[in-house]
Design a protein around this motif. Structure first.
Motif, PDB file in Angstrom:
ATOM      1  N   LEU A  49       0.850  -1.183   0.000  1.00 13.30           N
ATOM      2  CA  LEU A  49       0.000   0.000   0.000  1.00 13.30           C
ATOM      3  C   LEU A  49       0.890   1.240   0.000  1.00 13.30           C
ATOM      4  CD1 LEU A  49      -2.815  -0.886   2.559  1.00 13.30           C
ATOM      5  CD2 LEU A  49      -2.962  -0.846   0.068  1.00 13.30           C
ATOM      6  N   PRO A  50       0.869   2.038  -1.056  1.00 14.62           N
ATOM      7  CA  PRO A  50       1.672   3.262  -1.068  1.00 14.62           C
ATOM      8  C   PRO A  50       1.307   4.162   0.106  1.00 14.62           C
ATOM      9  CG  PRO A  50       0.819   2.783  -3.262  1.00 14.62           C
ATOM     10  CD  PRO A  50       0.149   1.840  -2.321  1.00 14.62           C
ATOM     11  N   TYR A  51       2.322   4.800   0.665  1.00 18.59           N
ATOM     12  CA  TYR A  51       2.158   5.615   1.877  1.00 18.59           C
ATOM     13  C   TYR A  51       2.280   7.090   1.517  1.00 18.59           C
ATOM     14  CZ  TYR A  51       3.920   7.917   6.160  1.00 18.59           C
ATOM     15  OH  TYR A  51       4.142   8.779   7.201  1.00 18.59           O
ATOM     16  N   ASP A  52       1.259   7.854   1.850  1.00 14.54           N
ATOM     17  CA  ASP A  52       1.264   9.292   1.574  1.00 14.54           C
ATOM     18  C   ASP A  52       0.884  10.037   2.845  1.00 14.54           C
ATOM     19  OD1 ASP A  52       1.026  11.877   0.730  1.00 14.54           O
ATOM     20  OD2 ASP A  52      -0.636  11.518  -0.666  1.00 14.54           O
ATOM     21  N   PRO A  53       1.865  10.634   3.549  1.00 13.84           N
ATOM     22  CA  PRO A  53       1.557  11.314   4.814  1.00 13.84           C
ATOM     23  C   PRO A  53       0.810  12.628   4.646  1.00 13.84           C
ATOM     24  CG  PRO A  53       3.853  11.626   4.254  1.00 13.84           C
ATOM     25  CD  PRO A  53       3.295  10.661   3.247  1.00 13.84           C
ATOM     26  N   THR A  54       0.552  13.032   3.401  1.00 14.33           N
ATOM     27  CA  THR A  54      -0.226  14.254   3.178  1.00 14.33           C
ATOM     28  C   THR A  54      -1.704  13.955   2.928  1.00 14.33           C
ATOM     29  OG1 THR A  54       0.098  14.317   0.768  1.00 14.33           O
ATOM     30  CG2 THR A  54       1.818  15.307   2.139  1.00 14.33           C
ATOM     31  N   PRO A  65       4.786  15.356  24.058  1.00 14.68           N
ATOM     32  CA  PRO A  65       3.356  15.120  24.296  1.00 14.68           C
ATOM     33  C   PRO A  65       2.623  14.972  22.963  1.00 14.68           C
ATOM     34  CG  PRO A  65       4.164  16.906  25.674  1.00 14.68           C
ATOM     35  CD  PRO A  65       5.271  16.580  24.719  1.00 14.68           C
ATOM     36  N   ASP A  66       1.568  14.183  22.975  1.00 12.94           N
ATOM     37  CA  ASP A  66       0.885  13.840  21.726  1.00 12.94           C
ATOM     38  C   ASP A  66       0.495  15.070  20.912  1.00 12.94           C
ATOM     39  OD1 ASP A  66       1.184  11.233  22.457  1.00 12.94           O
ATOM     40  OD2 ASP A  66      -0.946  10.875  22.899  1.00 12.94           O
ATOM     41  N   ALA A  67      -0.108  16.051  21.540  1.00 12.74           N
ATOM     42  CA  ALA A  67      -0.584  17.227  20.806  1.00 12.74           C
ATOM     43  C   ALA A  67       0.584  17.996  20.188  1.00 12.74           C
ATOM     44  CB  ALA A  67      -1.396  18.135  21.723  1.00 12.74           C
ATOM     45  N   GLU A  68       1.668  18.128  20.930  1.00 16.12           N
ATOM     46  CA  GLU A  68       2.843  18.830  20.405  1.00 16.12           C
ATOM     47  C   GLU A  68       3.454  18.075  19.231  1.00 16.12           C
ATOM     48  OE1 GLU A  68       5.822  20.042  23.181  1.00 16.12           O
ATOM     49  OE2 GLU A  68       4.350  20.564  24.727  1.00 16.12           O
ATOM     50  N   MET A  69       3.520  16.749  19.336  1.00 14.40           N
ATOM     51  CA  MET A  69       4.085  15.950  18.250  1.00 14.40           C
ATOM     52  C   MET A  69       3.223  16.065  16.998  1.00 14.40           C
ATOM     53  SD  MET A  69       6.701  14.074  17.587  1.00 14.40           S
ATOM     54  CE  MET A  69       7.032  13.754  15.845  1.00 14.40           C
ATOM     55  N   ALA A  70       1.917  16.003  17.165  1.00 13.50           N
ATOM     56  CA  ALA A  70       1.030  16.127  16.015  1.00 13.50           C
ATOM     57  C   ALA A  70       1.180  17.496  15.356  1.00 13.50           C
ATOM     58  CB  ALA A  70      -0.422  15.898  16.442  1.00 13.50           C
ATOM     59  N   ASP A  71       1.261  18.540  16.160  1.00  9.25           N
ATOM     60  CA  ASP A  71       1.437  19.884  15.600  1.00  9.25           C
ATOM     61  C   ASP A  71       2.765  19.996  14.843  1.00  9.25           C
ATOM     62  OD1 ASP A  71      -0.985  20.693  16.621  1.00  9.25           O
ATOM     63  OD2 ASP A  71      -0.126  21.743  18.351  1.00  9.25           O
ATOM     64  N   ALA A  72       3.819  19.399  15.396  1.00 11.46           N
ATOM     65  CA  ALA A  72       5.127  19.448  14.737  1.00 11.46           C
ATOM     66  C   ALA A  72       5.085  18.733  13.391  1.00 11.46           C
ATOM     67  CB  ALA A  72       6.188  18.826  15.636  1.00 11.46           C
ATOM     68  N   LEU A  73       4.382  17.630  13.330  1.00  6.69           N
ATOM     69  CA  LEU A  73       4.273  16.896  12.070  1.00  6.69           C
ATOM     70  C   LEU A  73       3.471  17.681  11.038  1.00  6.69           C
ATOM     71  CD1 LEU A  73       3.689  13.306  13.472  1.00  6.69           C
ATOM     72  CD2 LEU A  73       5.721  14.100  12.233  1.00  6.69           C
ATOM     73  N   VAL A  74       2.409  18.341  11.474  1.00 12.82           N
ATOM     74  CA  VAL A  74       1.639  19.183  10.547  1.00 12.82           C
ATOM     75  C   VAL A  74       2.523  20.298   9.989  1.00 12.82           C
ATOM     76  CG1 VAL A  74      -0.275  20.821  10.392  1.00 12.82           C
ATOM     77  CG2 VAL A  74      -0.594  18.632  11.572  1.00 12.82           C
ATOM     78  N   ASP A  90      17.398  16.154   9.814  1.00 11.89           N
ATOM     79  CA  ASP A  90      17.388  17.616   9.668  1.00 11.89           C
ATOM     80  C   ASP A  90      16.929  18.295  10.958  1.00 11.89           C
ATOM     81  OD1 ASP A  90      18.284  17.375   7.072  1.00 11.89           O
ATOM     82  OD2 ASP A  90      16.282  17.489   6.186  1.00 11.89           O
ATOM     83  N   MET A  91      15.884  17.743  11.567  1.00 12.46           N
ATOM     84  CA  MET A  91      15.410  18.288  12.830  1.00 12.46           C
ATOM     85  C   MET A  91      16.472  18.153  13.907  1.00 12.46           C
ATOM     86  SD  MET A  91      12.175  17.121  15.208  1.00 12.46           S
ATOM     87  CE  MET A  91      12.945  15.530  15.527  1.00 12.46           C
ATOM     88  N   ALA A  92      17.145  17.001  13.935  1.00 12.60           N
ATOM     89  CA  ALA A  92      18.171  16.773  14.952  1.00 12.60           C
ATOM     90  C   ALA A  92      19.293  17.786  14.826  1.00 12.60           C
ATOM     91  CB  ALA A  92      18.709  15.352  14.822  1.00 12.60           C
ATOM     92  N   ARG A  93      19.677  18.071  13.611  1.00  8.02           N
ATOM     93  CA  ARG A  93      20.752  19.045  13.400  1.00  8.02           C
ATOM     94  C   ARG A  93      20.295  20.462  13.766  1.00  8.02           C
ATOM     95  NH1 ARG A  93      22.816  16.260   7.796  1.00  8.02           N
ATOM     96  NH2 ARG A  93      24.695  15.249   8.636  1.00  8.02           N
ATOM     97  N   ALA A  94      19.051  20.758  13.449  1.00  9.20           N
ATOM     98  CA  ALA A  94      18.555  22.118  13.696  1.00  9.20           C
ATOM     99  C   ALA A  94      18.268  22.374  15.171  1.00  9.20           C
ATOM    100  CB  ALA A  94      17.298  22.367  12.867  1.00  9.20           C
ATOM    101  N   LEU A  95      17.697  21.377  15.859  1.00 12.01           N
ATOM    102  CA  LEU A  95      17.240  21.580  17.233  1.00 12.01           C
ATOM    103  C   LEU A  95      18.150  20.953  18.278  1.00 12.01           C
ATOM    104  CD1 LEU A  95      13.415  20.939  16.728  1.00 12.01           C
ATOM    105  CD2 LEU A  95      14.657  23.106  16.608  1.00 12.01           C
ATOM    106  N   ALA A 141       5.585  20.090   9.528  1.00  8.71           N
ATOM    107  CA  ALA A 141       6.552  19.451   8.626  1.00  8.71           C
ATOM    108  C   ALA A 141       5.922  18.985   7.326  1.00  8.71           C
ATOM    109  CB  ALA A 141       7.206  18.276   9.334  1.00  8.71           C
ATOM    110  N   GLY A 142       4.584  19.113   7.186  1.00  4.54           N
ATOM    111  CA  GLY A 142       3.934  18.761   5.927  1.00  4.54           C
ATOM    112  C   GLY A 142       2.939  17.631   5.993  1.00  4.54           C
TER     113      GLY A 142
END
Length: 294
Positions: A71-76, A232-241, A155-160, A243-244
Motif C-alpha cells: 500500500l503506497p504511503y502518503d503522509p499528506t 506530548p501527543d498534541a505537540e508531536m502532532a502539531d510538529a508533524l503538521v 534535519d530536525m536533529a541538526r537544527a534543534l 513538517a507537511g
C-alpha cells in the motif's frame, strides 16, 4: 515473470534489483516514468501508472508467476484510511482479475491488531481483504520499524539538537533495514515455496529503543550527545503538521507511537534465526544520512 509494485520505493527497488541479479524476468510498476528509468536500464520491464487503477494493475499482474504488493504511503493524505482502502481494493480486484496465484504482500508487525495502531490499522484491513481471496498462496511479510524512519529526523536533529517522536524512549522496538526487507521479499518471490496463507515476521538484527537509535544517529552526524525526547501527543502532532503531514496522518503517527509504547504493536512470535536479519543500524546509518542529503 514477477511483478513488483512500488518498484521505485525503498523496499520495491531492493526487491527489483535482487530479482534481476537472480536472473528473474521482472515487471516493475511505479508512478513516475523517470524514476523507473534506472530499473529499465538494469533490465526490468517497466510500467508507469496509478496504483489505485485496478484495470492497470490487472494488466501489469497478468501472466506473472508471483506478485509483490504494498500500500503506497502518503503522509499528506487528508483521509489516510479511506485512501488506503481505495488502493487496497484496487490491488485485490487486480489480483483476482489477473488470475494471480502467488502474492507476497508487504505488511507490518502489529497488523494482527484491527484498531488503535495508527497507520498500521490500514495494513490489518488489507490483510483481511487479501485473505478473502481463494485459490492463491499468500505470504505476508511483517517487518518492524524501518531504520530509515529514524534517519528521517536528521534535519530536525541538526537544527534543534534533539530527536523527537511519539514513542516512549525506554521501549525496545524491532527495527530493520529496508534492504533486508527487500532481500526477504525477493528470496520468497524466487523460491515460491509457501502455500496457503503464511505470515513471516522480520525483527531486524536486534531490538532498539528510540533513545538507543538516536544515540547511533547522533554519532553518525557529529552530535555524539544527541538526545531523544518523547513529545506530548498534541505537540508531536502539531510538529508533524508543520513538517507537511496532514492533520489526519499526524494523529495516526502519534497513535502508532502510543501503540508501540504500550506494547499494542509487538511481534506475535519470539525472535528466531529466521526472523533476525543481518544489517545493523550503526553499519548503514552513515549511508542512509548521505542518501537523504543526495
Amino acid at each position: 515473470m514477477i511483478t513488483v509494485m512500488g518498484a521505485t520505493g525503498q523496499v520495491g527497488r531492493q526487491i527489483t534489483q535482487r530479482l534481476l541479479e537472480a536472473g528473474e524476468q521482472v515487471r516493475a510498476i511505479g508512478r513516475n516514468p523517470g524514476a523507473l528509468a534506472a530499473l529499465a536500464a538494469a533490465g526490468a520491464e517497466t510500467w508507469a501508472g496509478d496504483a489505485a487503477d485496478a484495470e492497470f494493475l490487472a494488466r501489469a499482474f497478468r501472466g506473472a508467476e508471483a506478485v509483490h504488493t504494498l500500500l503506497p504511503y502518503d503522509p499528506t493524505s487528508a483521509d489516510f484510511r479511506a485512501e488506503q482502502q481505495r488502493l487496497g481494493e484496487a490491488i485485490v480486484a487486480a489480483v483476482q482479475g489477473a488470475g494471480v496465484r502467488r502474492v507476497v504482500a508487504l505488511s507490518s508487525i502489529g497488523a494482527d491488531v484491527p484498531t488503535g495502531t495508527g497507520f498500521i490499522a490500514s495494513l490489518h484491513d488489507q490483510e483481511q481483504r487479501l485473505r478473502k481471496l481463494t485459490g492463491i498462496d499468500l505470504l505476508f511479510l511483517r517487518p518492524g520499524v524501518f531504520f530509515e524512519s529514524i534517519t528521517a529526523a536528521v534535519d530536525m536533529a541538526r537544527a534543534l539538537g534533539v530527536n523527537a517522536d511519539a514513542v516512549a524512549p525506554e521501549v525496545p522496538v524491532p527495527m530493520i533495514a529496508t534492504r533486508d526487507v527487500g532481500a526477504a521479499a525477493a528470496a520468497a518471490l524466487v523460491a515460491r515455496d509457501w502455500s496457503g496463507v503464511q505470515v513471516r515476521e522480520l525483527h531486524g538484527p536486534c531490538d532498539l529503543t528510540y533513545a538507543e537509535a538516536t544515540s547511533i544517529l547522533g554519532a553518525a552526524i557529529g552530535l555524539p550527545d544527541l538526545q531523544y525526547v518523547r513529545l506530548p501527543d498534541a505537540e508531536m502532532a502539531d510538529a508533524l503538521v508543520q513538517a507537511g503531514f496532514s492533520r489526519d496522518c499526524a494523529e495516526l503517527h502519534v497513535q502508532m507511537g502510543r501503540a508501540l509504547s504500550d506494547g499494542t504493536i509487538a511481534p506475535l512470535a519470539p525472535r528466531t534465526a529466521e526472523a533476525t536479519t543481518l544489517t545493523r543500524f550503526e553499519a548503514i546509518v552513515g549511508d542512509l544520512v548521505q542518501d537523504r542529503a543526495a
